[in-house]
Design an enzyme around this catalytic site. Structure first.
Site, PDB file in Angstrom:
ATOM      1  N   SER A   1      -9.182  -1.400  10.027  1.00  0.00           N
ATOM      2  CA  SER A   1      -9.345  -0.810  11.184  1.00  0.00           C
ATOM      3  C   SER A   1      -9.768  -0.774  12.413  1.00  0.00           C
ATOM      4  CB  SER A   1     -10.189   0.373  10.307  1.00  0.00           C
ATOM      5  OG  SER A   1      -9.732   1.760  11.316  1.00  0.00           O
TER       6      SER A   1
ATOM      7  N   GLU B   1      -0.399  -1.751  10.248  1.00  0.00           N
ATOM      8  CA  GLU B   1      -0.195  -0.930   9.161  1.00  0.00           C
ATOM      9  C   GLU B   1      -1.170   0.251  10.275  1.00  0.00           C
ATOM     10  OE1 GLU B   1      -3.719   0.699   8.035  1.00  0.00           O
ATOM     11  OE2 GLU B   1      -5.043  -0.627   9.583  1.00  0.00           O
TER      12      GLU B   1
ATOM     13  N   HIS C   1      -4.709   1.279   5.716  1.00  0.00           N
ATOM     14  CA  HIS C   1      -5.588   3.016   4.988  1.00  0.00           C
ATOM     15  C   HIS C   1      -4.819   3.488   3.668  1.00  0.00           C
ATOM     16  CE1 HIS C   1      -6.805   2.369   9.076  1.00  0.00           C
ATOM     17  NE2 HIS C   1      -7.960   3.440   9.443  1.00  0.00           N
TER      18      HIS C   1
END
Length: 384
Positions: A162, A271, A336
């Site tokens: 992330s 992503e 995620h």
């Protein structure tokens, strides 16, 4: 803008044919030193370069790491809380960071430069990693990397995902090492049961230990990591070093001294979470207009949790990335979401995106379609 990717096979080519293209893709991967796999008993430091960790979840995640046989220490400021602005009373309804920029950078640097630490694991993402980049002593980090490589059989591991994408790009480029993109202790790891069979945990175990988490892994070697997709947006086969991460962070560091090198000759993993399709489209356009995707070998698309209609997202990816003329495989369970496989950024990768059933002579049985996969080459010699 280049229309094709280095070391990629066109859509009409056989997915099993040798990849071709400009030189430098796989060769560059060899220049990135693979991080040394862990052994039971190794020390790992858990730090929080971004948002603050929930104490209970952080402890639960650290317990899972301990159950894997690791000696876990936690950074001094991992549970600190400050707001985004100047120092002052903390407001719970404002965004918070795990300590000041200087404190978060100090924890990260201390862990990386500690010769007893074999891996630095980020507690969680959120926001804040980009703010520590200017505060790191890159000469000291580089010296620690060289010392680790000389005494530990290879560089130590940086692990996280992330917001940690910002650190992956900077560490990978400036220290010339591979890094580990995957679930974090105060996130998905906190929910894992080491005694149960779980794909996320097994992928993490393999990425960290290079196989079974036992001392015999050093002699037995490791199999390549294979992550299946679910659908092909553009068929073909590509190979090259794996790059990418969370899309919004790649866009955030673009044009800064900490951006990863352009994707030419590389397989790009993308992503994100809670980004509307129009925002994803805008970030793709930004990277396209900046030339960052020029010459990319192929695209591996992970999870897009809470990012709107999946069909609209596929249409966006096909419209923006399809004209590059390289393979696009979607539906990889990385990023995620409840299932988070671990990927070694910088490692040599092969992307296989098959043509739809009935259109690929290599797959004459449409009742059993080939979903394609991203395969990461195992490190030479397995674990340390």
């Amino acid at each position: 803008m280049n229309s094709g990717g280095a070391r990629a096979v066109a859509a009409h080519g056989s997915p099993d044919a040798p990849a071709v293209g400009t030189p430098g893709g796989v060769e560059h991967a060899r220049k990135a030193r693979r991080y040394a796999r862990l052994r039971p008993g190794d020390r790992v430091a858990v730090v929080a370069p971004s948002g603050p960790a929930d104490p209970a979840r952080l402890e639960a995640g650290c317990a899972v790491l301990r159950d894997l046989g690791l000696d876990v220490v936690v950074g001094k400021h991992a549970l600190d809380r400050v707001n985004l602005g100047p120092a002052g009373p903390v407001r719970g309804d404002w965004h918070r960071l795990a300590g000041t920029d200087a404190d978060r950078a100090a924890d990260l640097q201390a862990a990386w430069c500690d010769p007893r630490v074999r891996a630095v694991v980020c507690a969680r993402g959120g926001y804040g990693a980009t703010r520590v980049l200017d505060r790191l002593d890159w000469d000291a980090l580089r010296a620690a990397t060289e010392a680790s490589a000389a005494t530990g059989g290879g560089p130590k591991i940086l692990h996280g995902s992330s917001d940690i994408t910002a650190l992956h790009g900077a560490f990978g480029t400036r220290l010339r090492i591979t890094t580990s993109f995957g679930p974090m202790p105060a996130g998905v790891i906190a929910d894992l049961d080491p005694a149960a069979q779980d794909a996320s945990l097994e992928s993490l175990r393999t990425a960290l230990f290079g196989g079974a988490a036992t001392s015999s892994a050093a002699s037995s070697g490791s199999a390549p990591a294979v992550l299946p997709g679910t659908r092909t947006l553009r068929p073909g086969r590509a190979e090259g070093p794996l790059t990418g991460g969370t899309l919004s962070l790649l866009a955030a560091v673009l044009g800064t001294p900490y951006a990863p090198p352009p994707a030419a000759g590389r397989v790009v993993f993308l992503e994100d979470v809670t980004e509307a399709p129009y925002r994803i489209d805008r970030m793709l356009v930004q990277l396209l207009q900046a030339g960052w995707f020029d010459g990319a070998a192929g695209f591996a698309l992970g999870s897009w949790k809470d990012c709107g209609d999946p069909a609209e997202l596929d249409a966006v990816f096909a419209a923006r990335l399809g004209p590059l003329g390289v393979p696009i495989l979607a539906g990889l369970s990385a990023g995620h979401g409840p299932r988070q496989h671990t990927l070694e950024l910088g490692a040599p990768a092969v992307l296989h995106a098959p043509a739809p059933p009935g259109h690929d002579p290599a797959h004459p049985h449409p009742a059993v379609p080939d979903t394609g996969a991203l395969t990461l080459e195992a490190p030479p010699g397995g674990a340390r």
